[in-house]
Scaffold this motif. Structure first.
Motif, PDB file in Angstrom:
ATOM      1  N   GLU A  90      -5.419 -16.095   6.621  1.00 14.31           N
ATOM      2  CA  GLU A  90      -4.832 -15.116   7.534  1.00 14.31           C
ATOM      3  C   GLU A  90      -4.571 -13.792   6.823  1.00 14.31           C
ATOM      4  N   ALA A  91      -4.106 -13.870   5.579  1.00 14.37           N
ATOM      5  CA  ALA A  91      -3.875 -12.641   4.813  1.00 14.37           C
ATOM      6  C   ALA A  91      -5.190 -11.950   4.489  1.00 14.37           C
ATOM      7  N   LEU A  92      -6.214 -12.727   4.172  1.00 10.11           N
ATOM      8  CA  LEU A  92      -7.541 -12.164   3.932  1.00 10.11           C
ATOM      9  C   LEU A  92      -8.016 -11.404   5.159  1.00 10.11           C
ATOM     10  N   GLY A  93      -7.886 -12.014   6.330  1.00 11.25           N
ATOM     11  CA  GLY A  93      -8.323 -11.363   7.560  1.00 11.25           C
ATOM     12  C   GLY A  93      -7.525 -10.113   7.885  1.00 11.25           C
ATOM     13  N   GLU A 245      -1.524  -0.060  -1.798  1.00 15.84           N
ATOM     14  CA  GLU A 245      -1.662   1.320  -2.252  1.00 15.84           C
ATOM     15  C   GLU A 245      -0.839   2.216  -1.329  1.00 15.84           C
ATOM     16  N   PHE A 246      -0.092   3.123  -1.949  1.00 20.03           N
ATOM     17  CA  PHE A 246       0.807   4.013  -1.221  1.00 20.03           C
ATOM     18  C   PHE A 246       0.474   5.475  -1.505  1.00 20.03           C
ATOM     19  N   PHE A 247       0.787   6.319  -0.526  1.00 14.12           N
ATOM     20  CA  PHE A 247       0.911   7.749  -0.750  1.00 14.12           C
ATOM     21  C   PHE A 247       2.387   8.052  -0.984  1.00 14.12           C
ATOM     22  N   MET A 258      -3.812  -2.411   1.957  1.00 14.92           N
ATOM     23  CA  MET A 258      -3.475  -3.572   1.148  1.00 14.92           C
ATOM     24  C   MET A 258      -4.754  -4.247   0.676  1.00 14.92           C
ATOM     25  N   ALA A 259      -4.653  -4.936  -0.449  1.00 15.73           N
ATOM     26  CA  ALA A 259      -5.764  -5.737  -0.962  1.00 15.73           C
ATOM     27  C   ALA A 259      -5.206  -7.110  -1.302  1.00 15.73           C
TER      28      ALA A 259
END
Length: 360
Positions: A90-93, A245-247, A258-259
């Motif tokens: 689910e997190a992958l998707g 990743e953030f700005f 997100m990765a």
């Protein structure tokens, strides 16, 4: 234990290199028998959605993970029905569709740039009118390292922009005039224990990561980032490493993407942290205690893209750690990286500047 990895790129290779000192063994699925992972483990040749290849992997190992996001969620679920699979499908998707990802962030109270779905040229015009320009048009799926996106500055840029990206479902995001780009990597174990590395500052060129510097020392931003990543970890009952990743805009964070895996911006942890992201991912999916994520100094990383610098020149930089992924050189391809760790940030930055001069 035998660990299966879907994808045999450099991330899978580094996972195996981190796991071997712990006595683990690795098997990969990849279409390329000469992929970086082939240097450190057996390759089962096949596509990431190949039922035969994935069934062979599941039959060969005790637990399965992945090093790329483009493993179909349905394929991951099929593997998970046979053998433990982490992070969860689910997190992958959730990280595979930029629009779904933005809605997920918003549902958890994680701030993002303004956005709108785009399914046609007319929808693009309407979204641009709503969000304003400049903005970034991105495909919803499969884009990474700057691919699948285009900046729109004026109304004239809208003409045929949707078709130029292939006419596939897209998302328009308001342009963020950020002060810097930061990323936070967290890890969650089978027992629910969590740990976070220090924030890292990233520099991208043409959409590809070129440099990372860590730690980015800001207690308030660190706390905010950890809260956001923890919300995602808990949402999915997550196991393994997760990167967001953030700005950073005027002292506040906006989530970009997100990765659900180990991440390029965490390569500095191999030499720059007590426990690397790769080792802690292996620990997490095996149910082992998580290691300390403390930085051991001021760390930095330079990505080598398109060509590698001469080995002797890179190693002439004091304390340089050279990582060659064993790939064939071609423009725009990540071929390796170097990390340095220094007692002082100014010394680290000088070393990074020199390494960058070697990689041009």
């Amino acid at each position: 234990m035998r660990i299966g990895i879907i994808g045999a790129g450099q991330l899978g290779r580094m996972l195996a290199l981190a796991g071997y000192p712990l006595g683990q063994r690795f098997v990969f699925v990849d279409v390329d028998e000469d992929a970086p992972g082939a240097q450190v483990g057996r390759i089962i040749r096949g596509r990431f959605d190949s039922p035969a290849a994935l069934a062979a992997l599941a039959a060969s190992v005790d637990v399965v993970t992945f090093d790329v996001e483009n493993v179909p969620q349905s394929a991951a679920q099929a593997v998970a029905a046979k053998v433990p699979f982490y992070p969860p499908p689910e997190a992958l998707g959730a990280g595979q569709d930029r629009l779904d990802e933005k809605h997920l962030f918003r549902s958890l109270g994680i701030p993002t740039a303004p956005f709108a779905p785009v399914d046609s040229q007319q929808a693009l015009v309407e979204a641009a009118e709503s969000l304003g320009l400049p903005a970034i048009l991105k495909t919803r799926r499969l884009g990474y390292d700057g691919r699948g996106q285009v900046r729109l500055d004026t109304l004239g840029d809208l003409h045929d922009a949707f078709a130029a990206l292939g006419g596939v479902p897209a998302i328009l995001e308001g342009l963020v005039r950020f002060d810097r780009e930061l990323s936070l990597i967290g890890v969650r174990g089978l027992d629910g224990a969590t740990a976070f590395w220090p924030l890292a500052e990233n520099v991208h060129v043409n959409g590809m990561l070129r440099q990372t510097r860590a730690p980015w020392d800001d207690a308030g931003l660190q706390a905010d980032a950890e809260r956001h990543v923890l919300a995602l970890l808990e949402r999915f009952d997550y196991v393994g490493v997760l990167t967001v990743e953030f700005f950073c805009v005027e002292g506040a964070l906006l989530a970009n993407e997100m990765a659900p895996r180990v991440h390029n911006s965490g390569h500095w942890t191999i030499e720059g942290a007590v426990t690397s992201q790769f080792e802690n991912h292996v620990r997490a999916i095996l149910g082992l205690p998580l290691g300390s994520t403390k930085a051991t100094g001021h760390a930095g990383m330079v990505n080598f893209i398109g060509q590698l610098p001469p080995l002797a020149d890179a190693l002439a930089v004091e304390g340089a750690h050279y990582h060659d992924y064993g790939k064939t050189a071609r423009p725009g391809r990540k071929l390796g990286h170097c990390t340095v760790v220094r007692d002082k940030a100014v010394e680290r930055d000088a070393a990074l500047t020199h390494l960058m001069s070697l990689s041009r």
